[in-house]
Design a protein around this motif. Structure first.
Motif, PDB file in Angstrom:
ATOM      1  N   SER A  70       8.836  -2.937  -3.442  1.00  0.00           N
ATOM      2  CA  SER A  70       9.211  -3.075  -4.848  1.00  0.00           C
ATOM      3  C   SER A  70       9.669  -4.497  -5.160  1.00  0.00           C
ATOM      4  CB  SER A  70      10.320  -2.078  -5.183  1.00  0.00           C
ATOM      5  OG  SER A  70      10.762  -2.251  -6.514  1.00  0.00           O
ATOM      6  N   THR A  71      10.483  -5.054  -4.261  1.00  0.00           N
ATOM      7  CA  THR A  71      10.982  -6.417  -4.471  1.00  0.00           C
ATOM      8  C   THR A  71       9.831  -7.425  -4.432  1.00  0.00           C
ATOM      9  OG1 THR A  71      13.076  -5.812  -3.432  1.00  0.00           O
ATOM     10  CG2 THR A  71      12.604  -8.155  -3.637  1.00  0.00           C
ATOM     11  N   ALA A  72       8.914  -7.247  -3.484  1.00  0.00           N
ATOM     12  CA  ALA A  72       7.761  -8.150  -3.387  1.00  0.00           C
ATOM     13  C   ALA A  72       6.899  -8.074  -4.644  1.00  0.00           C
ATOM     14  CB  ALA A  72       6.933  -7.804  -2.150  1.00  0.00           C
ATOM     15  N   ILE A  73       6.686  -6.874  -5.154  1.00  0.00           N
ATOM     16  CA  ILE A  73       5.890  -6.681  -6.371  1.00  0.00           C
ATOM     17  C   ILE A  73       6.560  -7.385  -7.553  1.00  0.00           C
ATOM     18  CG2 ILE A  73       5.192  -4.919  -8.056  1.00  0.00           C
ATOM     19  CD1 ILE A  73       4.725  -3.064  -5.567  1.00  0.00           C
ATOM     20  N   GLN A  74       7.877  -7.252  -7.641  1.00  0.00           N
ATOM     21  CA  GLN A  74       8.620  -7.913  -8.728  1.00  0.00           C
ATOM     22  C   GLN A  74       8.534  -9.430  -8.612  1.00  0.00           C
ATOM     23  OE1 GLN A  74      12.603  -6.406  -8.650  1.00  0.00           O
ATOM     24  NE2 GLN A  74      12.020  -4.331  -9.259  1.00  0.00           N
ATOM     25  N   LYS A  75       8.713  -9.953  -7.409  1.00  0.00           N
ATOM     26  CA  LYS A  75       8.686 -11.406  -7.207  1.00  0.00           C
ATOM     27  C   LYS A  75       7.330 -12.003  -7.563  1.00  0.00           C
ATOM     28  CE  LYS A  75      12.173 -11.929  -3.554  1.00  0.00           C
ATOM     29  NZ  LYS A  75      12.388 -12.301  -2.125  1.00  0.00           N
ATOM     30  N   LEU A  76       6.270 -11.267  -7.283  1.00  0.00           N
ATOM     31  CA  LEU A  76       4.922 -11.775  -7.533  1.00  0.00           C
ATOM     32  C   LEU A  76       4.427 -11.404  -8.932  1.00  0.00           C
ATOM     33  CD1 LEU A  76       3.307 -11.081  -4.037  1.00  0.00           C
ATOM     34  CD2 LEU A  76       4.313 -13.194  -4.893  1.00  0.00           C
ATOM     35  N   ALA A  77       5.246 -10.705  -9.686  1.00  0.00           N
ATOM     36  CA  ALA A  77       4.938 -10.340 -11.073  1.00  0.00           C
ATOM     37  C   ALA A  77       3.608  -9.605 -11.197  1.00  0.00           C
ATOM     38  CB  ALA A  77       4.942 -11.590 -11.962  1.00  0.00           C
ATOM     39  N   VAL A  78       3.421  -8.592 -10.338  1.00  0.00           N
ATOM     40  CA  VAL A  78       2.213  -7.776 -10.366  1.00  0.00           C
ATOM     41  C   VAL A  78       2.591  -6.312 -10.546  1.00  0.00           C
ATOM     42  CG1 VAL A  78       0.832  -9.399  -9.008  1.00  0.00           C
ATOM     43  CG2 VAL A  78       2.206  -7.667  -7.828  1.00  0.00           C
ATOM     44  N   ARG A  79       1.577  -5.449 -10.617  1.00  0.00           N
ATOM     45  CA  ARG A  79       1.845  -4.049 -10.952  1.00  0.00           C
ATOM     46  C   ARG A  79       1.980  -3.137  -9.737  1.00  0.00           C
ATOM     47  NH1 ARG A  79      -3.168  -3.189 -14.848  1.00  0.00           N
ATOM     48  NH2 ARG A  79      -4.037  -4.396 -13.128  1.00  0.00           N
ATOM     49  N   ASN A  80       1.361  -3.513  -8.620  1.00  0.00           N
ATOM     50  CA  ASN A  80       1.368  -2.610  -7.468  1.00  0.00           C
ATOM     51  C   ASN A  80       1.206  -3.396  -6.164  1.00  0.00           C
ATOM     52  OD1 ASN A  80      -1.508  -3.108  -7.117  1.00  0.00           O
ATOM     53  ND2 ASN A  80      -1.800  -1.760  -8.879  1.00  0.00           N
ATOM     54  N   ARG A  81       1.280  -2.657  -5.058  1.00  0.00           N
ATOM     55  CA  ARG A  81       1.219  -3.320  -3.749  1.00  0.00           C
ATOM     56  C   ARG A  81      -0.135  -3.957  -3.488  1.00  0.00           C
ATOM     57  NH1 ARG A  81       1.667   1.157   0.935  1.00  0.00           N
ATOM     58  NH2 ARG A  81       3.286   2.029  -0.404  1.00  0.00           N
ATOM     59  N   THR A  82      -1.208  -3.344  -3.992  1.00  0.00           N
ATOM     60  CA  THR A  82      -2.551  -3.915  -3.777  1.00  0.00           C
ATOM     61  C   THR A  82      -2.646  -5.308  -4.389  1.00  0.00           C
ATOM     62  OG1 THR A  82      -3.507  -1.698  -3.802  1.00  0.00           O
ATOM     63  CG2 THR A  82      -5.011  -3.550  -4.142  1.00  0.00           C
ATOM     64  N   GLU A  83      -2.145  -5.449  -5.620  1.00  0.00           N
ATOM     65  CA  GLU A  83      -2.170  -6.756  -6.274  1.00  0.00           C
ATOM     66  C   GLU A  83      -1.240  -7.738  -5.561  1.00  0.00           C
ATOM     67  OE1 GLU A  83      -1.397  -6.486 -10.434  1.00  0.00           O
ATOM     68  OE2 GLU A  83      -3.103  -5.184 -10.839  1.00  0.00           O
ATOM     69  N   ALA A  84      -0.109  -7.238  -5.084  1.00  0.00           N
ATOM     70  CA  ALA A  84       0.837  -8.100  -4.368  1.00  0.00           C
ATOM     71  C   ALA A  84       0.206  -8.663  -3.101  1.00  0.00           C
ATOM     72  CB  ALA A  84       2.105  -7.327  -4.031  1.00  0.00           C
ATOM     73  N   ILE A  85      -0.504  -7.808  -2.364  1.00  0.00           N
ATOM     74  CA  ILE A  85      -1.173  -8.241  -1.136  1.00  0.00           C
ATOM     75  C   ILE A  85      -2.255  -9.277  -1.458  1.00  0.00           C
ATOM     76  CG2 ILE A  85      -2.702  -7.473   0.727  1.00  0.00           C
ATOM     77  CD1 ILE A  85      -1.096  -4.757   0.551  1.00  0.00           C
ATOM     78  N   ARG A  86      -3.019  -9.018  -2.508  1.00  0.00           N
ATOM     79  CA  ARG A  86      -4.099  -9.941  -2.892  1.00  0.00           C
ATOM     80  C   ARG A  86      -3.539 -11.315  -3.261  1.00  0.00           C
ATOM     81  NH1 ARG A  86      -5.898 -11.591  -7.584  1.00  0.00           N
ATOM     82  NH2 ARG A  86      -4.755 -10.001  -8.767  1.00  0.00           N
ATOM     83  N   ILE A  87      -2.513 -11.334  -4.108  1.00  0.00           N
ATOM     84  CA  ILE A  87      -1.928 -12.608  -4.548  1.00  0.00           C
ATOM     85  C   ILE A  87      -1.327 -13.363  -3.358  1.00  0.00           C
ATOM     86  CG2 ILE A  87      -0.053 -13.636  -5.896  1.00  0.00           C
ATOM     87  CD1 ILE A  87      -2.377 -12.808  -7.618  1.00  0.00           C
ATOM     88  N   ALA A  88      -0.585 -12.646  -2.525  1.00  0.00           N
ATOM     89  CA  ALA A  88       0.057 -13.291  -1.378  1.00  0.00           C
ATOM     90  C   ALA A  88      -0.974 -13.872  -0.423  1.00  0.00           C
ATOM     91  CB  ALA A  88       0.957 -12.297  -0.656  1.00  0.00           C
ATOM     92  N   ARG A  89      -2.093 -13.163  -0.240  1.00  0.00           N
ATOM     93  CA  ARG A  89      -3.149 -13.684   0.636  1.00  0.00           C
ATOM     94  C   ARG A  89      -3.817 -14.919   0.030  1.00  0.00           C
ATOM     95  NH1 ARG A  89      -6.201  -8.203   2.825  1.00  0.00           N
ATOM     96  NH2 ARG A  89      -5.039  -8.026   4.782  1.00  0.00           N
ATOM     97  N   GLU A  90      -4.088 -14.853  -1.256  1.00  0.00           N
ATOM     98  CA  GLU A  90      -4.741 -15.986  -1.924  1.00  0.00           C
ATOM     99  C   GLU A  90      -3.903 -17.261  -1.821  1.00  0.00           C
ATOM    100  OE1 GLU A  90      -5.490 -14.759  -5.908  1.00  0.00           O
ATOM    101  OE2 GLU A  90      -7.228 -13.516  -5.378  1.00  0.00           O
ATOM    102  N   LYS A  91      -2.589 -17.098  -1.840  1.00  0.00           N
ATOM    103  CA  LYS A  91      -1.703 -18.261  -1.768  1.00  0.00           C
ATOM    104  C   LYS A  91      -1.362 -18.646  -0.329  1.00  0.00           C
ATOM    105  CE  LYS A  91       0.427 -17.834  -6.328  1.00  0.00           C
ATOM    106  NZ  LYS A  91       0.034 -19.181  -6.787  1.00  0.00           N
ATOM    107  N   GLY A  92      -1.866 -17.840   0.634  1.00  0.00           N
ATOM    108  CA  GLY A  92      -1.575 -18.142   2.030  1.00  0.00           C
ATOM    109  C   GLY A  92      -0.169 -17.793   2.453  1.00  0.00           C
ATOM    110  N   TRP A  93       0.435 -16.809   1.788  1.00  0.00           N
ATOM    111  CA  TRP A  93       1.815 -16.435   2.090  1.00  0.00           C
ATOM    112  C   TRP A  93       1.912 -15.292   3.100  1.00  0.00           C
ATOM    113  CZ3 TRP A  93       3.553 -16.476  -3.733  1.00  0.00           C
ATOM    114  CH2 TRP A  93       3.729 -17.814  -4.148  1.00  0.00           C
ATOM    115  N   LEU A  94       0.784 -14.695   3.480  1.00  0.00           N
ATOM    116  CA  LEU A  94       0.817 -13.628   4.484  1.00  0.00           C
ATOM    117  C   LEU A  94       0.270 -14.144   5.810  1.00  0.00           C
ATOM    118  CD1 LEU A  94      -0.289 -10.365   2.663  1.00  0.00           C
ATOM    119  CD2 LEU A  94       1.999 -11.233   3.090  1.00  0.00           C
TER     120      LEU A  94
END
Length: 204
Positions: free
Chosen positions: A180-204
């Motif tokens: 939930s905290t990760a989703i809020q920090k990345l300003a997305v709607r769900n975990r799938t979007e959070a994973i996608r954004i974090a990968r695109e930015k090289g944060w995972l």
């Protein structure tokens, strides 16, 4: 340093690895003394062959090049590290530098630039692809904590909260809070979007 520079090359794609080895082999002062295809083989191979420099791809089985760089930095700090990537993600640059890498280059850099980077990191200099450096500055810092990144990485295979909790030795409620905290920090709607954004930015 004097004498031949002993290089370890870690890359899981054999054609790319062999091409890089051939290019570096053309340099009078360098020799690729060992090649590995897995990140978790890097430290043992570097120790066995007494290498001076390790060239590490980021995406490898076993562990990533960034994780391998961190292990080298801890266990064999005399080995200089050059991280190579196909993906110019700004988060990768930041992570590589934090792991102790002395250089960060894209794989399609000219061979002369790669050879020059090897010599420079051995001399204690840092070499960073200027385009990636600009992107990293523009992209800002990774807002995710280590635990949030760990949970997001584990969630990438579609595991449920209960499965994640069992795998990470956490309670389901704690897993839910991290997600939930990760989703809020990345300003997305769900975990799938959070994973996608974090990968695109090289944060995972």
């Amino acid at each position: 340093m004097t004498g031949t520079i002993k290089v370890l090359l870690a890359e899981d794609q054999s054609m790319v690895r062999e091409a890089l080895a051939a290019l570096l082999g053309l340099e009078d002062d360098m020799e690729v003394v060992v090649q590995v295809a897995r990140g978790d083989e890097v430290v043992a191979a570097a120790r066995e062959h007494g290498v001076d420099v390790a060239l590490l791809d980021i995406e490898m089985p076993g562990c990533t090049g960034i994780e391998a760089a961190a292990r080298l930095h801890r266990e064999l700090p005399s080995v200089a590290v050059v991280v190579l990537t196909t993906f110019g993600r700004p988060g990768y640059l930041r992570s590589a530098m934090e792991a102790g890498a002395g250089a960060f280059l894209v794989k399609d850099a000219p061979a002369a630039q790669l050879a020059a980077a090897v010599r420079k990191v051995l001399a204690g200099e840092r070499v960073i692809d200027p385009t990636l450096a600009a992107a990293a500055l523009a992209g800002g810092a990774n807002p995710l904590t280590d635990r949030e990144r760990e949970v997001l990485r584990a969630a990438a295979d579609g595991s449920t909260n209960a499965e994640l909790a069992a795998a990470l030795h956490l309670s389901p409620g704690t897993v839910r809070n991290y997600l939930s905290t990760a989703i809020q920090k990345l300003a997305v709607r769900n975990r799938t979007e959070a994973i996608r954004i974090a990968r695109e930015k090289g944060w995972l």
